[in-house]
Motif scaffolding. Structure first.
Motif, mmCIF file in Angstrom:
data_model
loop_
_atom_site.group_PDB
_atom_site.id
_atom_site.type_symbol
_atom_site.label_atom_id
_atom_site.label_comp_id
_atom_site.label_asym_id
_atom_site.label_seq_id
_atom_site.Cartn_x
_atom_site.Cartn_y
_atom_site.Cartn_z
ATOM 1 N N VAL A 124 -5.851 10.926 -22.119
ATOM 2 C CA VAL A 124 -7.057 10.317 -21.572
ATOM 3 C C VAL A 124 -6.626 9.335 -20.485
ATOM 4 O O VAL A 124 -5.640 8.614 -20.629
ATOM 5 N N LEU A 125 -7.365 9.326 -19.384
ATOM 6 C CA LEU A 125 -7.109 8.382 -18.296
ATOM 7 C C LEU A 125 -8.135 7.267 -18.351
ATOM 8 O O LEU A 125 -9.344 7.509 -18.302
ATOM 9 N N PHE A 126 -7.646 6.029 -18.485
ATOM 10 C CA PHE A 126 -8.511 4.855 -18.432
ATOM 11 C C PHE A 126 -8.569 4.374 -16.980
ATOM 12 O O PHE A 126 -7.599 3.799 -16.470
ATOM 13 N N GLU A 127 -9.688 4.653 -16.328
ATOM 14 C CA GLU A 127 -9.802 4.392 -14.899
ATOM 15 C C GLU A 127 -9.629 2.910 -14.568
ATOM 16 O O GLU A 127 -9.105 2.557 -13.509
ATOM 17 N N ASN A 128 -10.083 2.028 -15.467
ATOM 18 C CA ASN A 128 -10.029 0.601 -15.144
ATOM 19 C C ASN A 128 -8.608 0.054 -15.099
ATOM 20 O O ASN A 128 -8.318 -0.890 -14.355
ATOM 21 N N SER A 129 -7.700 0.636 -15.869
ATOM 22 C CA SER A 129 -6.324 0.150 -15.905
ATOM 23 C C SER A 129 -5.326 1.115 -15.279
ATOM 24 O O SER A 129 -4.213 0.711 -14.923
ATOM 25 N N GLY A 130 -5.706 2.392 -15.160
ATOM 26 C CA GLY A 130 -4.785 3.397 -14.644
ATOM 27 C C GLY A 130 -3.815 3.915 -15.689
ATOM 28 O O GLY A 130 -2.917 4.703 -15.381
ATOM 29 N N VAL A 131 -3.989 3.494 -16.955
ATOM 30 C CA VAL A 131 -3.115 3.945 -18.044
ATOM 31 C C VAL A 131 -3.580 5.309 -18.555
ATOM 32 O O VAL A 131 -4.772 5.537 -18.744
ATOM 33 N N ALA A 148 0.838 -1.211 0.000
ATOM 34 C CA ALA A 148 0.000 0.000 0.000
ATOM 35 C C ALA A 148 0.867 1.253 0.000
ATOM 36 O O ALA A 148 0.556 2.236 -0.682
ATOM 37 N N ASP A 149 1.978 1.228 0.763
ATOM 38 C CA ASP A 149 2.904 2.371 0.784
ATOM 39 C C ASP A 149 3.504 2.598 -0.598
ATOM 40 O O ASP A 149 3.619 3.737 -1.068
ATOM 41 N N GLN A 150 3.902 1.496 -1.241
ATOM 42 C CA GLN A 150 4.518 1.598 -2.564
ATOM 43 C C GLN A 150 3.535 2.124 -3.601
ATOM 44 O O GLN A 150 3.889 2.942 -4.456
ATOM 45 N N LYS A 151 2.293 1.668 -3.522
ATOM 46 C CA LYS A 151 1.274 2.159 -4.462
ATOM 47 C C LYS A 151 0.990 3.639 -4.226
ATOM 48 O O LYS A 151 0.752 4.393 -5.175
ATOM 49 N N ASP A 152 1.003 4.056 -2.965
ATOM 50 C CA ASP A 152 0.782 5.468 -2.661
ATOM 51 C C ASP A 152 1.920 6.319 -3.212
ATOM 52 O O ASP A 152 1.688 7.398 -3.770
ATOM 53 N N LYS A 153 3.149 5.815 -3.099
ATOM 54 C CA LYS A 153 4.305 6.522 -3.660
ATOM 55 C C LYS A 153 4.184 6.619 -5.180
ATOM 56 O O LYS A 153 4.474 7.661 -5.779
ATOM 57 N N GLU A 154 3.733 5.521 -5.788
ATOM 58 C CA GLU A 154 3.540 5.515 -7.236
ATOM 59 C C GLU A 154 2.482 6.542 -7.644
ATOM 60 O O GLU A 154 2.684 7.316 -8.583
ATOM 61 N N ARG A 155 1.364 6.548 -6.929
ATOM 62 C CA ARG A 155 0.273 7.476 -7.257
ATOM 63 C C ARG A 155 0.752 8.922 -7.184
ATOM 64 O O ARG A 155 0.459 9.745 -8.062
ATOM 65 N N LYS A 156 1.505 9.261 -6.129
ATOM 66 C CA LYS A 156 1.999 10.628 -5.964
ATOM 67 C C LYS A 156 3.015 10.983 -7.053
ATOM 68 O O LYS A 156 3.031 12.114 -7.560
ATOM 69 N N ALA A 157 3.856 10.006 -7.415
ATOM 70 C CA ALA A 157 4.857 10.262 -8.455
ATOM 71 C C ALA A 157 4.196 10.518 -9.803
ATOM 72 O O ALA A 157 4.593 11.425 -10.546
ATOM 73 N N VAL A 158 3.167 9.733 -10.127
ATOM 74 C CA VAL A 158 2.453 9.928 -11.396
ATOM 75 C C VAL A 158 1.735 11.276 -11.379
ATOM 76 O O VAL A 158 1.743 12.009 -12.384
ATOM 77 N N GLY A 159 1.130 11.631 -10.234
ATOM 78 C CA GLY A 159 0.453 12.921 -10.133
ATOM 79 C C GLY A 159 1.402 14.078 -10.387
ATOM 80 O O GLY A 159 1.074 15.031 -11.099
#
Length: 237
Positions: free
Chosen positions: A92-99, A33-44
């Motif tokens: 475009v953001l594909f919500e189902n895949s996150g791409v 969960a920590d790693q995914k949160d880091k990923e989300r912030k980095a992509v943002g």
């Protein structure tokens, strides 16, 4: 690109993979969960800038656009005839895949229809968002005659793809780096919308992608690392 630069590039690519494995073991205290949160912030943060790769006699140079990405929904994308405005740096953001996807050119060929298989030639660069570095590319002289050849099938709208290592023995840069036949799932997302052509530049489709770890290479999945790609798709057969 001279032979010394090629050797440095090859060594760097090998070091990146090794460092990724080391970082994964050093970060055992981090939860998934920590790693995914880091990923989300980095992509943002990454959507506030947009990399562009220039190639020339001096080698590869990564520059950044001053225009932040404009993120649109899948509904708006479909309302725009499944196209993005590259001049506005629209994704475009594909919500189902996150791409996230930007279509620069759709191409002037034909889509791969249901039940159809084909072979594509792809040229690309791969940028590690967390590592803030160019990870691999076949847009240099080393791989000028060896794009990534990909076998693709459309099964009722679901695309599967694998690297073809027989057209060019040993495969291209991506296969040689990761040693996996499976093409990252994120690379197949554009195939629903593009029409890869066979010859001139206008006919060859071109996209830019932000691919979360879940849609990336096995190494990206293991290290929870998002990647950015620019890819061209040319239809061979």
């Amino acid at each position: 690109m001279d032979i010394r630069r090629i050797m440095r590039t090859t060594l760097c690519l090998g070091c990146v993979v090794a460092m990724g494995s080391m970082l994964a073991s050093c970060n055992k205290d981090e939860t998934y969960a920590d790693q995914k949160d880091k990923e989300r912030k980095a992509v943002g943060a990454f959507t506030k800038r947009s990399p562009q790769l220039l190639t020339g006699p001096g080698g590869d140079t990564l520059l950044y656009s001053t225009k932040p990405m404009k993120i649109i929904s899948q509904q708006q994308f479909e309302a725009q005839d499944s196209m993005t405005n590259a001049e506005e740096n629209e994704y475009v953001l594909f919500e189902n895949s996150g791409v996230y996807m930007q279509i620069v050119r759709k191409g002037e060929g034909q889509k791969l229809h249901h039940g159809e298989s084909g072979v594509l030639a792809c040229r690309y660069w791969e940028y590690d968002i967390l590592g803030d570095s160019l990870l691999s590319t076949n847009l240099n002289s080393t791989f000028s005659v060896a794009p990534e050849y990909i076998n693709v099938s459309n099964n009722s709208g679901t695309f599967t793809a694998s690297f073809n290592t027989t057209i060019y023995p040993g495969g291209g840069a991506m296969y040689r780096l990761y040693k996996k036949l499976d093409v990252p799932e994120g690379w197949t997302v554009p195939l629903t919308y593009i029409r890869p052509g066979r010859q001139d530049e206008k006919g060859i489709a071109k996209v830019r992608l932000i691919v979360p770890h879940s849609q990336g290479t096995e190494t990206a999945k293991q290290n929870v690392s998002p990647m950015c790609y620019e890819i061209t798709y040319q239809r061979l057969r």
